[in-house]
Design a protein around this motif. Sequence first.
Motif, PDB file in Angstrom:
ATOM      1  N   GLU A   1       0.847  -1.188   0.000  1.00 50.11           N
ATOM      2  CA  GLU A   1       0.000   0.000   0.000  1.00 50.11           C
ATOM      3  C   GLU A   1       0.888   1.246   0.000  1.00 50.11           C
ATOM      4  OE1 GLU A   1      -3.947   1.672   0.190  1.00 50.11           O
ATOM      5  OE2 GLU A   1      -3.305  -0.423   0.058  1.00 50.11           O
ATOM      6  N   LYS A   2       0.562   2.223  -0.828  1.00 52.52           N
ATOM      7  CA  LYS A   2       1.310   3.470  -0.844  1.00 52.52           C
ATOM      8  C   LYS A   2       1.005   4.265   0.412  1.00 52.52           C
ATOM      9  CE  LYS A   2       2.112   7.670  -3.532  1.00 52.52           C
ATOM     10  NZ  LYS A   2       1.756   8.454  -4.752  1.00 52.52           N
ATOM     11  N   PRO A   3       2.028   4.705   1.159  1.00 59.42           N
ATOM     12  CA  PRO A   3       1.777   5.472   2.379  1.00 59.42           C
ATOM     13  C   PRO A   3       1.096   6.801   2.049  1.00 59.42           C
ATOM     14  CG  PRO A   3       4.068   4.745   2.264  1.00 59.42           C
ATOM     15  CD  PRO A   3       3.472   4.515   0.919  1.00 59.42           C
ATOM     16  N   PRO A   4       0.144   7.215   2.864  1.00 61.75           N
ATOM     17  CA  PRO A   4      -0.466   8.527   2.645  1.00 61.75           C
ATOM     18  C   PRO A   4       0.552   9.622   2.932  1.00 61.75           C
ATOM     19  CG  PRO A   4      -1.219   7.582   4.716  1.00 61.75           C
ATOM     20  CD  PRO A   4      -0.433   6.509   4.019  1.00 61.75           C
ATOM     21  N   PRO A   5       0.423  10.791   2.298  1.00 62.54           N
ATOM     22  CA  PRO A   5       1.382  11.879   2.520  1.00 62.54           C
ATOM     23  C   PRO A   5       1.490  12.291   3.981  1.00 62.54           C
ATOM     24  CG  PRO A   5      -0.009  12.344   0.617  1.00 62.54           C
ATOM     25  CD  PRO A   5      -0.595  11.144   1.285  1.00 62.54           C
ATOM     26  N   SER A   6       0.428  12.064   4.740  1.00 67.05           N
ATOM     27  CA  SER A   6       0.415  12.491   6.146  1.00 67.05           C
ATOM     28  C   SER A   6       1.096  11.509   7.092  1.00 67.05           C
ATOM     29  CB  SER A   6      -1.038  12.691   6.613  1.00 67.05           C
ATOM     30  OG  SER A   6      -1.760  11.460   6.514  1.00 67.05           O
ATOM     31  N   LEU A   7       1.552  10.347   6.567  1.00 64.63           N
ATOM     32  CA  LEU A   7       2.105   9.312   7.440  1.00 64.63           C
ATOM     33  C   LEU A   7       3.394   9.779   8.109  1.00 64.63           C
ATOM     34  CD1 LEU A   7       1.622   6.289   8.258  1.00 64.63           C
ATOM     35  CD2 LEU A   7       3.379   5.733   6.577  1.00 64.63           C
ATOM     36  N   ARG A   8       3.498   9.586   9.413  1.00 61.43           N
ATOM     37  CA  ARG A   8       4.696   9.905  10.184  1.00 61.43           C
ATOM     38  C   ARG A   8       5.088   8.692  11.016  1.00 61.43           C
ATOM     39  NH1 ARG A   8       4.288  13.145   7.006  1.00 61.43           N
ATOM     40  NH2 ARG A   8       4.312  15.428   7.128  1.00 61.43           N
ATOM     41  N   ILE A   9       6.397   8.327  10.962  1.00 59.15           N
ATOM     42  CA  ILE A   9       6.899   7.192  11.736  1.00 59.15           C
ATOM     43  C   ILE A   9       7.454   7.696  13.055  1.00 59.15           C
ATOM     44  CG2 ILE A   9       8.603   5.329  11.804  1.00 59.15           C
ATOM     45  CD1 ILE A   9       8.468   5.198   8.783  1.00 59.15           C
ATOM     46  N   GLN A  10       6.887   7.221  14.164  1.00 59.00           N
ATOM     47  CA  GLN A  10       7.360   7.607  15.489  1.00 59.00           C
ATOM     48  C   GLN A  10       7.948   6.371  16.174  1.00 59.00           C
ATOM     49  OE1 GLN A  10       5.378  10.399  17.832  1.00 59.00           O
ATOM     50  NE2 GLN A  10       4.855  11.679  16.095  1.00 59.00           N
ATOM     51  N   HIS A  11       9.064   5.938  15.630  1.00 63.68           N
ATOM     52  CA  HIS A  11       9.777   4.767  16.145  1.00 63.68           C
ATOM     53  C   HIS A  11      11.261   5.030  15.949  1.00 63.68           C
ATOM     54  CE1 HIS A  11      11.484   0.604  15.607  1.00 63.68           C
ATOM     55  NE2 HIS A  11      10.843   0.459  16.751  1.00 63.68           N
TER      56      HIS A  11
END
Length: 241
Positions: A152-162
Amino acid sequence: MKVAPTVVFLFRDSEGFASAISDALRPNPSSSLRRLEDSFELSLDGYGIKDHNASGSIFHFVDAEGIYKVSLVVMQHYEPPVLACAVNEVLGKIAGDNSSLISTLYVPIILGSSQLIRESKSLKSEERKALVYGLQVGQETQIAEALRSRTEKPPPSLRIQHETSACILHLVRVLRLPTFFLIGQTGQHSHNKSTEEFEIFHTLGEILASATGLHYSKDNVTWNPTKISRDSKEPWRALYG
């Protein structure tokens, strides 16, 4: 540090995800590939760190002519700020030692829903299954293009907090290493978390096998994903943006 043109990049973790993936990826029964195990230990003195080295294991898949086809790099776990230094040192070696042929990295990770921040919206029916995002960083590759049909293509708003994932994402951009992140998201089916996590794990394994030309063996999977929560707070995560 010698590696193949195709590298699967992992970190050892308390749940055994990295070990399970590396054990499940094997040579195809019909191929001539053989699996070799090596280790590495790189000094971090250049960063002013005297009590830690960047260390880990490497599993190479080598053909009958001794040519390295695929390498699985499994780093030890580190806490910030040593984490950034260790990752930078290893990725720098991968990039620098293959100047004539830049390696392509595949980074599989499984994150909890609180570690993948995106705009709130109702999930479409096709998103209610085990979800794996595919994120291409750097130079485009034919394999990465093919993997898009399976992720699945990540949405532009996706943020990784890891911590670890954000650190790797930042550094491969800086080093311009072509990298494809495979990000499995849990927490969509809270009533059956264990089944969901294993479904995502198997999906990641099958995608990696298709990308690397290896064989994914479910029979070799030994994994306990429920030891600790992936949604724990990480105070250093803002360091990487």
